[in-house]
Design a protein around this motif. Structure first.
Motif, PDB file in Angstrom:
ATOM      1  N   GLY A  10       0.857  -1.243   0.061  1.00 29.45           N
ATOM      2  CA  GLY A  10       0.070  -0.054  -0.065  1.00 29.45           C
ATOM      3  C   GLY A  10       0.910   1.305   0.120  1.00 29.45           C
ATOM      4  N   PHE A  11       1.844   1.170   0.811  1.00 23.76           N
ATOM      5  CA  PHE A  11       2.771   2.417   1.041  1.00 23.76           C
ATOM      6  C   PHE A  11       3.874   2.419   0.120  1.00 23.76           C
ATOM      7  CE2 PHE A  11       0.676   2.151   5.142  1.00 23.76           C
ATOM      8  CZ  PHE A  11      -0.092   3.297   5.224  1.00 23.76           C
ATOM      9  N   ARG A  12       4.264   1.420  -0.389  1.00 22.33           N
ATOM     10  CA  ARG A  12       5.549   1.311  -1.376  1.00 22.33           C
ATOM     11  C   ARG A  12       6.603   2.036  -0.827  1.00 22.33           C
ATOM     12  NH1 ARG A  12       3.829  -0.636  -6.195  1.00 22.33           N
ATOM     13  NH2 ARG A  12       1.596  -0.383  -6.672  1.00 22.33           N
ATOM     14  N   ASP A  13       6.981   1.951   0.482  1.00 27.99           N
ATOM     15  CA  ASP A  13       8.002   2.447   1.339  1.00 27.99           C
ATOM     16  C   ASP A  13       7.991   1.927   2.646  1.00 27.99           C
ATOM     17  OD1 ASP A  13      10.168   4.804   1.240  1.00 27.99           O
ATOM     18  OD2 ASP A  13       9.220   5.088   2.932  1.00 27.99           O
ATOM     19  N   GLY A  14       9.518   1.664   2.995  1.00 28.10           N
ATOM     20  CA  GLY A  14       9.538   0.801   4.533  1.00 28.10           C
ATOM     21  C   GLY A  14       9.581   1.625   5.576  1.00 28.10           C
ATOM     22  N   ASN A  15       9.511   3.012   5.610  1.00 31.63           N
ATOM     23  CA  ASN A  15       9.147   3.440   6.765  1.00 31.63           C
ATOM     24  C   ASN A  15       7.761   3.842   7.165  1.00 31.63           C
ATOM     25  OD1 ASN A  15      10.698   5.300   9.131  1.00 31.63           O
ATOM     26  ND2 ASN A  15       9.560   6.891   8.084  1.00 31.63           N
ATOM     27  N   PRO A  16       6.859   4.265   6.322  1.00 35.11           N
ATOM     28  CA  PRO A  16       5.530   4.347   6.661  1.00 35.11           C
ATOM     29  C   PRO A  16       5.028   2.972   6.796  1.00 35.11           C
ATOM     30  CG  PRO A  16       5.872   4.891   4.197  1.00 35.11           C
ATOM     31  CD  PRO A  16       7.308   4.848   5.068  1.00 35.11           C
ATOM     32  N   SER A  17       5.366   1.837   6.274  1.00 36.53           N
ATOM     33  CA  SER A  17       5.044   0.807   6.399  1.00 36.53           C
ATOM     34  C   SER A  17       5.277   0.213   7.912  1.00 36.53           C
ATOM     35  CB  SER A  17       5.696  -0.375   5.276  1.00 36.53           C
ATOM     36  OG  SER A  17       5.292  -0.015   4.167  1.00 36.53           O
ATOM     37  N   ALA A  18       6.370   0.489   8.309  1.00 38.28           N
ATOM     38  CA  ALA A  18       6.905   0.191   9.632  1.00 38.28           C
ATOM     39  C   ALA A  18       6.040   0.887  10.749  1.00 38.28           C
ATOM     40  CB  ALA A  18       8.202   0.338   9.920  1.00 38.28           C
ATOM     41  N   ILE A  19       5.548   2.033  10.476  1.00 39.50           N
ATOM     42  CA  ILE A  19       5.007   2.969  11.173  1.00 39.50           C
ATOM     43  C   ILE A  19       3.439   2.254  11.256  1.00 39.50           C
ATOM     44  CG2 ILE A  19       3.618   5.157  11.653  1.00 39.50           C
ATOM     45  CD1 ILE A  19       6.237   6.328  10.472  1.00 39.50           C
ATOM     46  N   PHE A  20       2.908   1.713  10.202  1.00 39.24           N
ATOM     47  CA  PHE A  20       1.402   1.341  10.005  1.00 39.24           C
ATOM     48  C   PHE A  20       1.630  -0.069  10.897  1.00 39.24           C
ATOM     49  CE2 PHE A  20      -1.193  -1.892   8.165  1.00 39.24           C
ATOM     50  CZ  PHE A  20      -2.485  -1.119   8.227  1.00 39.24           C
ATOM     51  N   VAL A  21       2.548  -0.663  10.732  1.00 43.62           N
ATOM     52  CA  VAL A  21       2.652  -2.056  11.670  1.00 43.62           C
ATOM     53  C   VAL A  21       2.524  -1.641  13.037  1.00 43.62           C
ATOM     54  CG1 VAL A  21       4.280  -3.904  12.324  1.00 43.62           C
ATOM     55  CG2 VAL A  21       3.995  -3.520   9.878  1.00 43.62           C
ATOM     56  N   ILE A  22       3.397  -0.577  13.699  1.00 40.79           N
ATOM     57  CA  ILE A  22       3.106  -0.154  14.963  1.00 40.79           C
ATOM     58  C   ILE A  22       1.566   0.245  15.315  1.00 40.79           C
ATOM     59  CG2 ILE A  22       3.901   1.315  16.671  1.00 40.79           C
ATOM     60  CD1 ILE A  22       5.972  -0.710  15.677  1.00 40.79           C
ATOM     61  N   PHE A  23       1.015   0.871  14.183  1.00 40.90           N
ATOM     62  CA  PHE A  23      -0.229   1.402  14.790  1.00 40.90           C
ATOM     63  C   PHE A  23      -1.154   0.092  14.788  1.00 40.90           C
ATOM     64  CE2 PHE A  23      -4.316   1.923  12.230  1.00 40.90           C
ATOM     65  CZ  PHE A  23      -4.866   3.009  13.395  1.00 40.90           C
ATOM     66  N   ILE A  24      -1.136  -0.709  13.845  1.00 39.17           N
ATOM     67  CA  ILE A  24      -1.963  -1.733  13.833  1.00 39.17           C
ATOM     68  C   ILE A  24      -1.696  -2.986  14.844  1.00 39.17           C
ATOM     69  CG2 ILE A  24      -0.666  -3.598  12.345  1.00 39.17           C
ATOM     70  CD1 ILE A  24      -4.529  -2.180  12.079  1.00 39.17           C
ATOM     71  N   THR A  25      -0.415  -3.045  15.378  1.00 42.85           N
ATOM     72  CA  THR A  25      -0.200  -3.721  16.656  1.00 42.85           C
ATOM     73  C   THR A  25      -0.447  -3.216  17.814  1.00 42.85           C
ATOM     74  OG1 THR A  25       1.823  -4.535  15.348  1.00 42.85           O
ATOM     75  CG2 THR A  25       1.678  -5.052  17.715  1.00 42.85           C
ATOM     76  N   ALA A  26      -0.508  -1.738  18.188  1.00 43.16           N
ATOM     77  CA  ALA A  26      -0.684  -1.157  19.272  1.00 43.16           C
ATOM     78  C   ALA A  26      -2.314  -0.931  19.579  1.00 43.16           C
ATOM     79  CB  ALA A  26       0.020   0.076  19.492  1.00 43.16           C
ATOM     80  N   ILE A  27      -3.248  -0.881  18.511  1.00 44.99           N
ATOM     81  CA  ILE A  27      -4.395  -0.139  18.808  1.00 44.99           C
ATOM     82  C   ILE A  27      -5.223  -1.168  19.379  1.00 44.99           C
ATOM     83  CG2 ILE A  27      -5.072  -1.170  16.440  1.00 44.99           C
ATOM     84  CD1 ILE A  27      -6.519   1.650  16.322  1.00 44.99           C
ATOM     85  N   TRP A  28      -5.145  -2.538  19.208  1.00 43.38           N
ATOM     86  CA  TRP A  28      -6.146  -3.297  19.863  1.00 43.38           C
ATOM     87  C   TRP A  28      -6.372  -3.560  21.374  1.00 43.38           C
ATOM     88  CZ3 TRP A  28      -8.428  -3.571  15.726  1.00 43.38           C
ATOM     89  CH2 TRP A  28      -8.091  -3.774  14.457  1.00 43.38           C
TER      90      TRP A  28
END
Length: 288
Positions: free
Chosen positions: A151-169
């Motif tokens: 979706g982001f085609r870039d490593g940095n925002p992809s890592a931030i998204f992984v953090i977001f989706i992991t911490a939100i639950w």
């Protein structure tokens, strides 16, 4: 005895002055050191001695602590060196990871608390969203990385998204539980004094649910730190996760051990920082 005899007066030898009592704070400090600091220090020392003995044997797979310190001494004494590219000190590696965690975690806090309030307040939202949340929260963090890269085609925002989706639950779940457990008396008082929606949210809802919210925040920050280390192993670039993976590919086992020590210490500090903020906000009522 003749009447002319004089009676020598009894001379009382002055007793030594009593030693001044030690200040109460000093005694309390010593007791805290003995009960809280000394046990882990002793256990750590024993573990290091066992590790040193096992690692010093011929053919040992892992280096002993003495060799780890010798191999990584330059990294320890100069954590801020920068030779360009990915060849930077441990401080820059950790700061890069913390920056990603800060972005992703902050986003998870805002969205997670908002959704948690919605689910906790609305029965319709609870029935509609809770099953989706329960399914998505079981997805391992790294399973989201290919989707985010696509979706982001870039490593940095992809890592931030992984953090977001992991911490939100955990934030959503704990916030919703806290909202649903607000005493009915609080709700009645809000109706009597006619608080509007914003006043009810700020004066009743958030303070009452704060212990639950901060429990979720503590879980979330821990999961964030775990996820970024794993994600950085795959996305590359500067970051403690990629540093560990690069050290493994170069057979620098001592560097890996040092990095793991830093990861553990940073994770502990993040947890205690959120717990301290929760203690201030909830005046000690949050669970620790």
């Amino acid at each position: 005895m003749s009447t002319t005899d004089t009676i020598e007066p009894i001379r009382l030898t002055p007793t030594a002055a009593a030693a001044p009592a030690a200040p109460a704070w000093l005694g309390n400090t010593v007791r805290k050191l003995v009960t809280h600091v000394l046990p882990p220090v002793i256990i750590l020392a024993v573990l290091l001695l066992i590790w040193e003995a096992l690692g010093s044997r011929p053919g040992a797979a892992l280096p002993p602590p003495s060799k780890v310190v010798a191999d990584t001494w330059e990294l320890i004494i100069d954590p801020f060196y920068d030779n360009g590219g990915n060849d930077v000190g441990m401080a820059w590696q950790l700061l890069a990871s913390l920056k990603r965690v800060a972005y992703g975690y902050a986003l998870a806090v805002v969205v997670g608390v908002g959704l948690g309030v919605l689910v906790g307040q609305s029965t319709w939202a609870l029935r509609g969203l809770d099953p989706i949340f329960q399914v998505l929260r079981t997805v391992p963090p790294l399973a989201w990385l290919p989707i985010s890269l696509a979706g982001f085609r870039d490593g940095n925002p992809s890592a931030i998204f992984v953090i977001f989706i992991t911490a939100i639950w955990p934030i959503i779940i704990n916030t919703s539980i806290g909202i649903r457990n607000i005493p009915e008396d609080y709700r009645n008082v809000a109706k009597v004094i006619r608080l509007n929606g914003l006043e009810y949210f700020g004066q009743i809802m958030l303070p009452a649910a704060a212990p639950f919210i901060f429990s979720g925040l503590r879980i979330g920050v821990g999961l964030s730190w775990l996820a970024i280390v794993a994600a950085e192993m795959l996305i590359g670039g500067v970051g403690i996760g990629f540093f560990i993976w690069d050290a493994w590919n170069s057979s620098r086992i001592s560097d890996i051990i040092l990095a793991l020590l830093y990861v553990g210490l940073i994770g502990f500090v993040l947890d205690r920082l959120v717990a301290w903020i929760g203690h201030l906000v909830t005046r000690g009522t949050a669970a620790h």
